[in-house]
Scaffold this motif. Sequence first.
Motif, PDB file in Angstrom:
ATOM      1  N   ARG A 109       0.855  -1.186   0.000  1.00 25.22           N
ATOM      2  CA  ARG A 109       0.000   0.000   0.000  1.00 25.22           C
ATOM      3  C   ARG A 109       0.892   1.236   0.000  1.00 25.22           C
ATOM      4  NH1 ARG A 109      -5.454   0.049  -1.348  1.00 25.22           N
ATOM      5  NH2 ARG A 109      -6.315   2.084  -0.774  1.00 25.22           N
ATOM      6  N   LEU A 110       0.569   2.176  -0.854  1.00 25.75           N
ATOM      7  CA  LEU A 110       1.386   3.379  -0.981  1.00 25.75           C
ATOM      8  C   LEU A 110       1.114   4.365   0.146  1.00 25.75           C
ATOM      9  CD1 LEU A 110       0.956   3.955  -4.813  1.00 25.75           C
ATOM     10  CD2 LEU A 110       3.007   3.143  -3.658  1.00 25.75           C
ATOM     11  N   ARG A 111       2.136   5.182   0.417  1.00 27.09           N
ATOM     12  CA  ARG A 111       1.962   6.282   1.366  1.00 27.09           C
ATOM     13  C   ARG A 111       2.007   7.604   0.595  1.00 27.09           C
ATOM     14  NH1 ARG A 111       7.348   4.390   3.018  1.00 27.09           N
ATOM     15  NH2 ARG A 111       8.951   5.764   2.133  1.00 27.09           N
ATOM     16  N   PRO A 112       1.423   8.651   1.154  1.00 31.25           N
ATOM     17  CA  PRO A 112       1.420   9.943   0.450  1.00 31.25           C
ATOM     18  C   PRO A 112       2.842  10.419   0.172  1.00 31.25           C
ATOM     19  CG  PRO A 112      -0.146   9.967   2.261  1.00 31.25           C
ATOM     20  CD  PRO A 112       0.658   8.702   2.416  1.00 31.25           C
ATOM     21  N   PRO A 113       3.039  11.120  -0.939  1.00 27.32           N
ATOM     22  CA  PRO A 113       4.388  11.588  -1.275  1.00 27.32           C
ATOM     23  C   PRO A 113       4.870  12.646  -0.302  1.00 27.32           C
ATOM     24  CG  PRO A 113       2.771  12.581  -2.730  1.00 27.32           C
ATOM     25  CD  PRO A 113       2.035  11.552  -1.918  1.00 27.32           C
ATOM     26  N   PRO A 114       6.179  12.715  -0.082  1.00 30.67           N
ATOM     27  CA  PRO A 114       6.708  13.724   0.835  1.00 30.67           C
ATOM     28  C   PRO A 114       6.545  15.144   0.306  1.00 30.67           C
ATOM     29  CG  PRO A 114       8.498  12.575  -0.289  1.00 30.67           C
ATOM     30  CD  PRO A 114       7.237  11.852  -0.630  1.00 30.67           C
ATOM     31  N   ARG A 115       6.367  15.267  -1.011  1.00 25.79           N
ATOM     32  CA  ARG A 115       6.244  16.584  -1.634  1.00 25.79           C
ATOM     33  C   ARG A 115       4.938  16.652  -2.430  1.00 25.79           C
ATOM     34  NH1 ARG A 115      10.184  18.849  -6.440  1.00 25.79           N
ATOM     35  NH2 ARG A 115       9.347  20.957  -6.590  1.00 25.79           N
ATOM     36  N   PRO A 116       3.911  17.281  -1.896  1.00 22.42           N
ATOM     37  CA  PRO A 116       2.643  17.371  -2.628  1.00 22.42           C
ATOM     38  C   PRO A 116       2.776  18.243  -3.862  1.00 22.42           C
ATOM     39  CG  PRO A 116       2.574  18.746  -0.669  1.00 22.42           C
ATOM     40  CD  PRO A 116       3.849  17.966  -0.587  1.00 22.42           C
ATOM     41  N   ALA A 117       2.015  17.887  -4.889  1.00 25.22           N
ATOM     42  CA  ALA A 117       2.045  18.638  -6.150  1.00 25.22           C
ATOM     43  C   ALA A 117       0.918  19.663  -6.127  1.00 25.22           C
ATOM     44  CB  ALA A 117       1.896  17.691  -7.324  1.00 25.22           C
ATOM     45  N   ARG A 118       1.182  20.773  -5.507  1.00 28.74           N
ATOM     46  CA  ARG A 118       0.160  21.812  -5.374  1.00 28.74           C
ATOM     47  C   ARG A 118      -0.192  22.411  -6.733  1.00 28.74           C
ATOM     48  NH1 ARG A 118       3.381  22.363  -0.799  1.00 28.74           N
ATOM     49  NH2 ARG A 118       2.236  22.103   1.170  1.00 28.74           N
ATOM     50  N   GLY A 119      -1.468  22.630  -6.940  1.00 25.40           N
ATOM     51  CA  GLY A 119      -1.923  23.228  -8.188  1.00 25.40           C
ATOM     52  C   GLY A 119      -2.137  22.239  -9.308  1.00 25.40           C
ATOM     53  N   ALA A 120      -1.850  20.964  -9.079  1.00 17.93           N
ATOM     54  CA  ALA A 120      -2.036  19.950 -10.115  1.00 17.93           C
ATOM     55  C   ALA A 120      -3.357  19.228  -9.900  1.00 17.93           C
ATOM     56  CB  ALA A 120      -0.894  18.947 -10.097  1.00 17.93           C
ATOM     57  N   GLU A 121      -4.036  18.907 -10.981  1.00 12.68           N
ATOM     58  CA  GLU A 121      -5.260  18.120 -10.935  1.00 12.68           C
ATOM     59  C   GLU A 121      -4.928  16.709 -11.394  1.00 12.68           C
ATOM     60  OE1 GLU A 121      -9.742  17.884 -12.908  1.00 12.68           O
ATOM     61  OE2 GLU A 121      -8.348  19.484 -13.500  1.00 12.68           O
ATOM     62  N   LEU A 122      -5.217  15.724 -10.549  1.00 12.78           N
ATOM     63  CA  LEU A 122      -4.919  14.323 -10.835  1.00 12.78           C
ATOM     64  C   LEU A 122      -6.220  13.610 -11.173  1.00 12.78           C
ATOM     65  CD1 LEU A 122      -2.564  13.716  -7.760  1.00 12.78           C
ATOM     66  CD2 LEU A 122      -1.942  14.630 -10.010  1.00 12.78           C
ATOM     67  N   ARG A 123      -6.258  12.925 -12.323  1.00 13.45           N
ATOM     68  CA  ARG A 123      -7.505  12.257 -12.684  1.00 13.45           C
ATOM     69  C   ARG A 123      -7.252  11.129 -13.684  1.00 13.45           C
ATOM     70  NH1 ARG A 123      -8.386  17.471 -15.487  1.00 13.45           N
ATOM     71  NH2 ARG A 123      -8.470  17.139 -17.760  1.00 13.45           N
ATOM     72  N   VAL A 124      -8.278  10.293 -13.830  1.00 12.29           N
ATOM     73  CA  VAL A 124      -8.248   9.221 -14.816  1.00 12.29           C
ATOM     74  C   VAL A 124      -8.426   9.828 -16.205  1.00 12.29           C
ATOM     75  CG1 VAL A 124      -9.418   7.135 -15.631  1.00 12.29           C
ATOM     76  CG2 VAL A 124      -9.169   7.555 -13.173  1.00 12.29           C
ATOM     77  N   ILE A 125      -7.640   9.352 -17.164  1.00 19.17           N
ATOM     78  CA  ILE A 125      -7.755   9.816 -18.546  1.00 19.17           C
ATOM     79  C   ILE A 125      -9.035   9.225 -19.153  1.00 19.17           C
ATOM     80  CG2 ILE A 125      -6.741   9.670 -20.859  1.00 19.17           C
ATOM     81  CD1 ILE A 125      -5.162  11.515 -19.034  1.00 19.17           C
ATOM     82  N   PRO A 126      -9.916  10.052 -19.711  1.00 23.35           N
ATOM     83  CA  PRO A 126     -11.144   9.512 -20.313  1.00 23.35           C
ATOM     84  C   PRO A 126     -10.859   8.820 -21.638  1.00 23.35           C
ATOM     85  CG  PRO A 126     -10.999  11.870 -20.706  1.00 23.35           C
ATOM     86  CD  PRO A 126      -9.841  11.524 -19.795  1.00 23.35           C
ATOM     87  N   ASP A 127     -11.746   7.924 -22.027  1.00 21.92           N
ATOM     88  CA  ASP A 127     -11.551   7.166 -23.256  1.00 21.92           C
ATOM     89  C   ASP A 127     -12.109   7.936 -24.447  1.00 21.92           C
ATOM     90  OD1 ASP A 127     -10.959   5.224 -25.079  1.00 21.92           O
ATOM     91  OD2 ASP A 127     -12.647   3.918 -24.555  1.00 21.92           O
ATOM     92  N   THR A 128     -11.386   8.980 -24.840  1.00 22.63           N
ATOM     93  CA  THR A 128     -11.731   9.744 -26.035  1.00 22.63           C
ATOM     94  C   THR A 128     -10.505   9.837 -26.924  1.00 22.63           C
ATOM     95  OG1 THR A 128     -11.101  11.907 -25.145  1.00 22.63           O
ATOM     96  CG2 THR A 128     -13.350  11.137 -24.665  1.00 22.63           C
ATOM     97  N   ASP A 129     -10.735  10.024 -28.221  1.00 18.51           N
ATOM     98  CA  ASP A 129      -9.613  10.143 -29.151  1.00 18.51           C
ATOM     99  C   ASP A 129      -8.709  11.312 -28.776  1.00 18.51           C
ATOM    100  OD1 ASP A 129     -10.626   7.993 -30.527  1.00 18.51           O
ATOM    101  OD2 ASP A 129     -11.468   9.184 -32.171  1.00 18.51           O
ATOM    102  N   ALA A 130      -9.316  12.429 -28.390  1.00 20.26           N
ATOM    103  CA  ALA A 130      -8.531  13.617 -28.052  1.00 20.26           C
ATOM    104  C   ALA A 130      -7.666  13.379 -26.823  1.00 20.26           C
ATOM    105  CB  ALA A 130      -9.456  14.812 -27.830  1.00 20.26           C
ATOM    106  N   ALA A 131      -8.233  12.716 -25.809  1.00 24.15           N
ATOM    107  CA  ALA A 131      -7.481  12.473 -24.570  1.00 24.15           C
ATOM    108  C   ALA A 131      -6.301  11.548 -24.821  1.00 24.15           C
ATOM    109  CB  ALA A 131      -8.406  11.892 -23.512  1.00 24.15           C
ATOM    110  N   TRP A 132      -6.504  10.481 -25.599  1.00 20.49           N
ATOM    111  CA  TRP A 132      -5.413   9.548 -25.875  1.00 20.49           C
ATOM    112  C   TRP A 132      -4.371  10.173 -26.786  1.00 20.49           C
ATOM    113  CZ3 TRP A 132      -4.187   5.395 -23.202  1.00 20.49           C
ATOM    114  CH2 TRP A 132      -5.167   4.771 -22.431  1.00 20.49           C
ATOM    115  N   ALA A 133      -4.795  11.038 -27.705  1.00 21.45           N
ATOM    116  CA  ALA A 133      -3.829  11.740 -28.554  1.00 21.45           C
ATOM    117  C   ALA A 133      -2.932  12.636 -27.715  1.00 21.45           C
ATOM    118  CB  ALA A 133      -4.554  12.558 -29.616  1.00 21.45           C
TER     119      ALA A 133
END
Length: 275
Positions: A109-133
Amino acid sequence: MELHSLGYRTDLIFARFQGVAEDCGDVIRVVHPDNPSHYFGNFLIFAHPPRPGDLPVWETRFAALVGGPPQVRHRLFGWDVPARGEVDDRAFLAAGYRREDNVVMSVARLRPPPRPARGAELRVIPDTDAAWAAVVEQQVACQEEGTGESAAAYRHFKEGQFRRYRAMVRAGLGFWYGAFVDGHLAADLGVFTAGRGLLRFQSVGTHPAYRRRGLCGALTHFAGTHAQDTLGGERLVIVADDHYFAKDIYAGVGFEVTERQSLLLRRPGDPADPA
């Protein structure tokens, strides 16, 4: 041939999806006919490490079981871990091969990173042609110097690789994830189920313009946690270059070295050592 290596066992989920992973007795043949330029999609895994006299034998087996020019222009050999016997790769190195040293890391099980990425949005990539491109463009931008491939060849390889990853996502075998900064895809990676309670990370990449912001560690933690919660799995596995700083980022979120893996690669155009 029974594989003991955690790294190779989780590698084979990808080889089997749209390619071949065949047990030939003393060697496992890995072939991806639709992407012959993919080194780690077209190689041999031997039961034992290289020994004196193995170079011509292994090259002959590669030509017979994997292929040769013009379709397959590289040669790549691995061996099971832990190595059964001493490694003698001097003849391979003199013939122009390079030794690739990796660490296979895993964690329950992972633990939170020591350095948070402030201002970044983390998400699953949607299954669209544009997203995969956008993912392919991001991966192409991460090409490291000294790979021996032209930009066009590397793009062609990535396009083939990500057709497979997209098909695997559609088959319910995993997810692709992205870290976005001001709406731009700045880092991405995939996590896929390898069976037997194992989940395997793939193709971690951060755009050169967005490095050293904590994106890789944050996205690794986010993706691993989401994949375990969604797909199940008791252990996360990732493979990193033993000589590259990325392994320290993975250690920062809890990964520990499980095994060390070496391979011998002859890339197209690699000259033989004159010595």
